[in-house]
Design a protein around this motif. Structure first.
Motif, PDB file in Angstrom:
ATOM      1  N   ILE A 103     -36.584  39.897   9.722  1.00 17.55           N
ATOM      2  CA  ILE A 103     -36.238  41.311   9.551  1.00 17.55           C
ATOM      3  C   ILE A 103     -34.782  41.554   9.941  1.00 17.55           C
ATOM      4  CG2 ILE A 103     -36.715  43.645  10.398  1.00 17.55           C
ATOM      5  CD1 ILE A 103     -39.662  42.736  10.756  1.00 17.55           C
ATOM      6  N   LEU A 104     -34.343  40.960  11.040  1.00 17.70           N
ATOM      7  CA  LEU A 104     -32.962  41.141  11.485  1.00 17.70           C
ATOM      8  C   LEU A 104     -31.959  40.611  10.455  1.00 17.70           C
ATOM      9  CD1 LEU A 104     -33.246  40.194  15.274  1.00 17.70           C
ATOM     10  CD2 LEU A 104     -32.965  42.476  14.288  1.00 17.70           C
ATOM     11  N   TYR A 105     -32.238  39.430   9.898  1.00 18.97           N
ATOM     12  CA  TYR A 105     -31.326  38.872   8.891  1.00 18.97           C
ATOM     13  C   TYR A 105     -31.361  39.666   7.585  1.00 18.97           C
ATOM     14  CZ  TYR A 105     -30.106  34.681  11.562  1.00 18.97           C
ATOM     15  OH  TYR A 105     -29.599  33.818  12.506  1.00 18.97           O
ATOM     16  N   SER A 106     -32.422  40.425   7.383  1.00 18.43           N
ATOM     17  CA  SER A 106     -32.531  41.249   6.173  1.00 18.43           C
ATOM     18  C   SER A 106     -31.865  42.607   6.325  1.00 18.43           C
ATOM     19  CB  SER A 106     -34.012  41.460   5.812  1.00 18.43           C
ATOM     20  OG  SER A 106     -34.657  40.245   5.550  1.00 18.43           O
ATOM     21  N   THR A 107     -31.517  42.990   7.558  1.00 21.92           N
ATOM     22  CA  THR A 107     -31.004  44.341   7.796  1.00 21.92           C
ATOM     23  C   THR A 107     -29.643  44.364   8.504  1.00 21.92           C
ATOM     24  OG1 THR A 107     -32.339  44.408   9.834  1.00 21.92           O
ATOM     25  CG2 THR A 107     -33.296  45.385   7.845  1.00 21.92           C
ATOM     26  N   LEU A 108     -29.502  43.626   9.603  1.00 19.92           N
ATOM     27  CA  LEU A 108     -28.281  43.702  10.407  1.00 19.92           C
ATOM     28  C   LEU A 108     -26.997  43.414   9.623  1.00 19.92           C
ATOM     29  CD1 LEU A 108     -28.869  42.285  14.016  1.00 19.92           C
ATOM     30  CD2 LEU A 108     -28.374  44.625  13.299  1.00 19.92           C
ATOM     31  N   PRO A 109     -26.976  42.449   8.704  1.00 25.83           N
ATOM     32  CA  PRO A 109     -25.723  42.177   7.976  1.00 25.83           C
ATOM     33  C   PRO A 109     -25.193  43.358   7.181  1.00 25.83           C
ATOM     34  CG  PRO A 109     -27.205  40.304   7.772  1.00 25.83           C
ATOM     35  CD  PRO A 109     -27.995  41.416   8.417  1.00 25.83           C
ATOM     36  N   MET A 110     -26.021  44.394   6.950  1.00 26.69           N
ATOM     37  CA  MET A 110     -25.516  45.600   6.287  1.00 26.69           C
ATOM     38  C   MET A 110     -24.496  46.312   7.165  1.00 26.69           C
ATOM     39  SD  MET A 110     -28.566  47.530   4.214  1.00 26.69           S
ATOM     40  CE  MET A 110     -29.562  47.818   5.679  1.00 26.69           C
ATOM     41  N   VAL A 111     -24.648  46.163   8.498  1.00 24.63           N
ATOM     42  CA  VAL A 111     -23.761  46.859   9.437  1.00 24.63           C
ATOM     43  C   VAL A 111     -22.319  46.420   9.240  1.00 24.63           C
ATOM     44  CG1 VAL A 111     -23.215  47.222  11.871  1.00 24.63           C
ATOM     45  CG2 VAL A 111     -25.611  47.167  11.119  1.00 24.63           C
ATOM     46  N   ASP A 123     -34.738  41.374   0.227  1.00 31.64           N
ATOM     47  CA  ASP A 123     -35.112  40.410   1.267  1.00 31.64           C
ATOM     48  C   ASP A 123     -36.352  40.871   2.021  1.00 31.64           C
ATOM     49  OD1 ASP A 123     -33.064  38.694   0.622  1.00 31.64           O
ATOM     50  OD2 ASP A 123     -31.725  39.352   2.228  1.00 31.64           O
ATOM     51  N   LEU A 124     -36.397  42.155   2.367  1.00 35.24           N
ATOM     52  CA  LEU A 124     -37.545  42.678   3.099  1.00 35.24           C
ATOM     53  C   LEU A 124     -38.824  42.607   2.264  1.00 35.24           C
ATOM     54  CD1 LEU A 124     -35.923  45.801   4.809  1.00 35.24           C
ATOM     55  CD2 LEU A 124     -36.800  43.768   5.980  1.00 35.24           C
ATOM     56  N   SER A 125     -38.702  42.842   0.962  1.00 36.98           N
ATOM     57  CA  SER A 125     -39.880  42.814   0.093  1.00 36.98           C
ATOM     58  C   SER A 125     -40.432  41.402  -0.084  1.00 36.98           C
ATOM     59  CB  SER A 125     -39.540  43.404  -1.281  1.00 36.98           C
ATOM     60  OG  SER A 125     -38.667  42.553  -2.006  1.00 36.98           O
ATOM     61  N   ARG A 126     -39.586  40.403   0.162  1.00 36.75           N
ATOM     62  CA  ARG A 126     -39.994  39.014  -0.019  1.00 36.75           C
ATOM     63  C   ARG A 126     -40.225  38.293   1.312  1.00 36.75           C
ATOM     64  NH1 ARG A 126     -39.315  36.232  -4.490  1.00 36.75           N
ATOM     65  NH2 ARG A 126     -38.513  34.411  -3.341  1.00 36.75           N
ATOM     66  N   ILE A 127     -40.368  39.063   2.377  1.00 38.98           N
ATOM     67  CA  ILE A 127     -40.388  38.462   3.706  1.00 38.98           C
ATOM     68  C   ILE A 127     -41.583  37.529   3.910  1.00 38.98           C
ATOM     69  CG2 ILE A 127     -41.737  40.113   5.074  1.00 38.98           C
ATOM     70  CD1 ILE A 127     -39.257  40.133   7.004  1.00 38.98           C
ATOM     71  N   PHE A 128     -42.680  37.750   3.164  1.00 39.58           N
ATOM     72  CA  PHE A 128     -43.834  36.862   3.276  1.00 39.58           C
ATOM     73  C   PHE A 128     -43.789  35.738   2.250  1.00 39.58           C
ATOM     74  CE2 PHE A 128     -45.438  40.837   5.173  1.00 39.58           C
ATOM     75  CZ  PHE A 128     -45.803  40.343   6.425  1.00 39.58           C
ATOM     76  N   LEU A 129     -42.718  35.720   1.461  1.00 37.13           N
ATOM     77  CA  LEU A 129     -42.593  34.700   0.432  1.00 37.13           C
ATOM     78  C   LEU A 129     -41.531  33.657   0.761  1.00 37.13           C
ATOM     79  CD1 LEU A 129     -42.782  36.990  -2.739  1.00 37.13           C
ATOM     80  CD2 LEU A 129     -44.628  35.649  -1.691  1.00 37.13           C
ATOM     81  N   ASN A 130     -40.409  34.098   1.350  1.00 33.61           N
ATOM     82  CA  ASN A 130     -39.338  33.139   1.634  1.00 33.61           C
ATOM     83  C   ASN A 130     -38.329  33.766   2.606  1.00 33.61           C
ATOM     84  OD1 ASN A 130     -38.072  30.660   1.463  1.00 33.61           O
ATOM     85  ND2 ASN A 130     -37.945  30.668  -0.771  1.00 33.61           N
ATOM     86  N   PHE A 131     -37.387  32.936   3.050  1.00 37.56           N
ATOM     87  CA  PHE A 131     -36.380  33.383   4.008  1.00 37.56           C
ATOM     88  C   PHE A 131     -35.367  34.322   3.345  1.00 37.56           C
ATOM     89  CE2 PHE A 131     -35.304  29.111   2.433  1.00 37.56           C
ATOM     90  CZ  PHE A 131     -34.096  29.356   1.801  1.00 37.56           C
ATOM     91  N   PRO A 132     -34.693  35.180   4.130  1.00 40.07           N
ATOM     92  CA  PRO A 132     -33.710  36.123   3.586  1.00 40.07           C
ATOM     93  C   PRO A 132     -32.467  35.413   3.039  1.00 40.07           C
ATOM     94  CG  PRO A 132     -34.469  36.824   5.751  1.00 40.07           C
ATOM     95  CD  PRO A 132     -34.963  35.426   5.552  1.00 40.07           C
ATOM     96  N   THR A 133     -31.682  36.138   2.282  1.00 33.46           N
ATOM     97  CA  THR A 133     -30.495  35.607   1.616  1.00 33.46           C
ATOM     98  C   THR A 133     -29.545  34.920   2.585  1.00 33.46           C
ATOM     99  OG1 THR A 133     -30.640  37.391  -0.018  1.00 33.46           O
ATOM    100  CG2 THR A 133     -28.534  36.236   0.148  1.00 33.46           C
ATOM    101  N   LEU A 134     -29.307  35.524   3.744  1.00 33.37           N
ATOM    102  CA  LEU A 134     -28.329  34.997   4.692  1.00 33.37           C
ATOM    103  C   LEU A 134     -28.963  34.183   5.810  1.00 33.37           C
ATOM    104  CD1 LEU A 134     -25.908  38.062   5.043  1.00 33.37           C
ATOM    105  CD2 LEU A 134     -25.684  36.044   3.576  1.00 33.37           C
ATOM    106  N   ALA A 135     -30.205  33.778   5.633  1.00 28.47           N
ATOM    107  CA  ALA A 135     -30.895  33.006   6.683  1.00 28.47           C
ATOM    108  C   ALA A 135     -31.448  31.711   6.105  1.00 28.47           C
ATOM    109  CB  ALA A 135     -32.005  33.840   7.311  1.00 28.47           C
ATOM    110  N   GLY A 136     -30.604  30.991   5.402  1.00 32.42           N
ATOM    111  CA  GLY A 136     -31.037  29.739   4.804  1.00 32.42           C
ATOM    112  C   GLY A 136     -31.541  28.731   5.807  1.00 32.42           C
TER     113      GLY A 136
END
Length: 362
Positions: A103-111, A123-136
């Motif tokens: 959740i943090l990697y899906s939101t904090l980088p917007m700041v 990223d948030l919608s896919r949180i149960f499917l795979n890792f966020p864009t910036l959290a490889g």
């Protein structure tokens, strides 16, 4: 359970090497890539080629070392423990922090403008499917979870397997680690084709091999300290040379290159990486201290939190050492890695004082 001191050293070492890998990736990512390299790579000059090959290549043992440490401690499952008790114990430790950081990697980088609202929502919608864009780096969690799921299945066999039977399994695993190179030279083999990826050795390949290897070392390997040290050193040196050279020989400066091609020897389940990992683990197993320094114990306990958050700190130090100070690559990569590691340790230590911090940093 008595603390196994040398595993604390391994865990801290592997955690630091993960950060070295990602610090290095900032020196061969193609234009437009994030803090980690993408499908294409680009090396600006010979210095980047050399030092990325050395630092990143040597550090490729990090992930397998984590796998071996987990297996060394957990395999086979305790006989009095049920499958569901094992799952509850392991997953309540790793999953809450994992999802919090997703959740943090899906939101904090917007700041700081690294992603926009659309990417965040995706990223948030896919949180149960795979890792966020910036959290490889969170890709690692999925094979780790897979091993945890499989431990109750393989434990009964390991409880009764002889050393010879385990060596047979490990031998097939080692053979499977040669397949990336065989595919490069001979094409599809042993049943591989465009509609079938499950080759003859599929079920002996992957991280499961490290799990059985860890059990074999703990239960069946009777070498004395001197033999472990000498054998481990030789395996580590040979594995490191092969791993480093495999990248260096292909990474031509000034050209856009396919990352999977130049990283063929950096895949974690290749024979050279197994040699590098097994050799290093054997060397660490020679540590016979009864109590590690307090700092090592603290770092080991906080290593999961350090791993989860390190990409947040990494970008800052890349900006400082690579872009602002413009340090040469030979100095920039270790400076980025050390600074990131220290900041993550301090941050996780502060968080550890918060009640219920285990749900955040493990």
């Amino acid at each position: 359970m008595k603390r196994i001191v040398f595993l604390d050293y391994v865990r801290v070492f592997a955690c630091f090497l993960v950060i070295v890998v990602h610090a290095s990736e900032n020196f061969y990512g193609a234009p437009g890539s994030t803090d980690m390299v993408g499908p294409q790579s680009y090396l600006a000059n010979e210095a980047d080629r050399l030092w990325v090959a050395i630092y990143d290549g040597f550090s490729r043992m990090a992930v397998p070392l984590f796998m071996i440490v987990s297996a060394y401690l957990l395999v086979p499952m305790k006989e009095e423990q049920t499958t569901w008790q094992f799952y509850r114990q392991r997953f309540t430790r790793i999953l809450p922090p994992f999802f919090i950081f997703m959740i943090l990697y899906s939101t904090l980088p917007m700041v700081w403008g690294q992603i926009n609202g659309e990417t965040s929502l995706k990223d948030l919608s896919r949180i149960f499917l795979n890792f966020p864009t910036l959290a490889g780096h969170l890709w690692f969690m999925y094979p780790l979870i897979s091993l945890y799921l499989f431990i109750p299945m393989i434990s009964p066999w390991l409880n009764k397997a002889t050393a010879k039977e385990e060596r047979f399994f490990i031998g097939l695993f080692l053979f499977s680690t040669c397949m990336p190179f065989l595919n490069r030279w001979a094409g599809e083999i042993w049943g591989q084709c465009f509609w079938n990826e499950y080759h003859m050795l599929w079920y002996f390949s992957g991280y499961l091999g490290y799990l059985v290897l860890a059990h074999y070392i703990r239960v069946h390997l009777t070498w004395n300290r001197s033999t472990r040290l000498i054998t481990g050193t030789v395996l580590m040196i040979v594995g490191a040379i092969l791993t480093i050279y495999s990248f260096y020989v292909q990474a031509i400066p000034g050209e856009i290159l396919a990352t999977p091609v130049i990283e063929i020897g950096w895949a974690f389940c290749t024979i050279n990486c197994v040699m590098l990992t097994a050799g290093t683990f054997l060397m660490f197993s020679c540590i016979n201290r009864s109590n590690p320094p307090k700092l090592i114990t603290e770092l080991s306990k906080l290593s999961y939190g350090i791993y989860l958050m390190h990409i947040f700190w990494l970008g800052l130090w890349v900006t400082i050492f690579k872009e602002t100070l413009e340090l040469p690559t030979v100095a920039a990569i270790p400076c980025i890695a050390v600074s990131t590691f220290v900041c993550c340790f301090v941050t996780t230590k502060i968080i550890s004082y918060i009640p219920g911090s285990k749900w955040i940093i493990g």
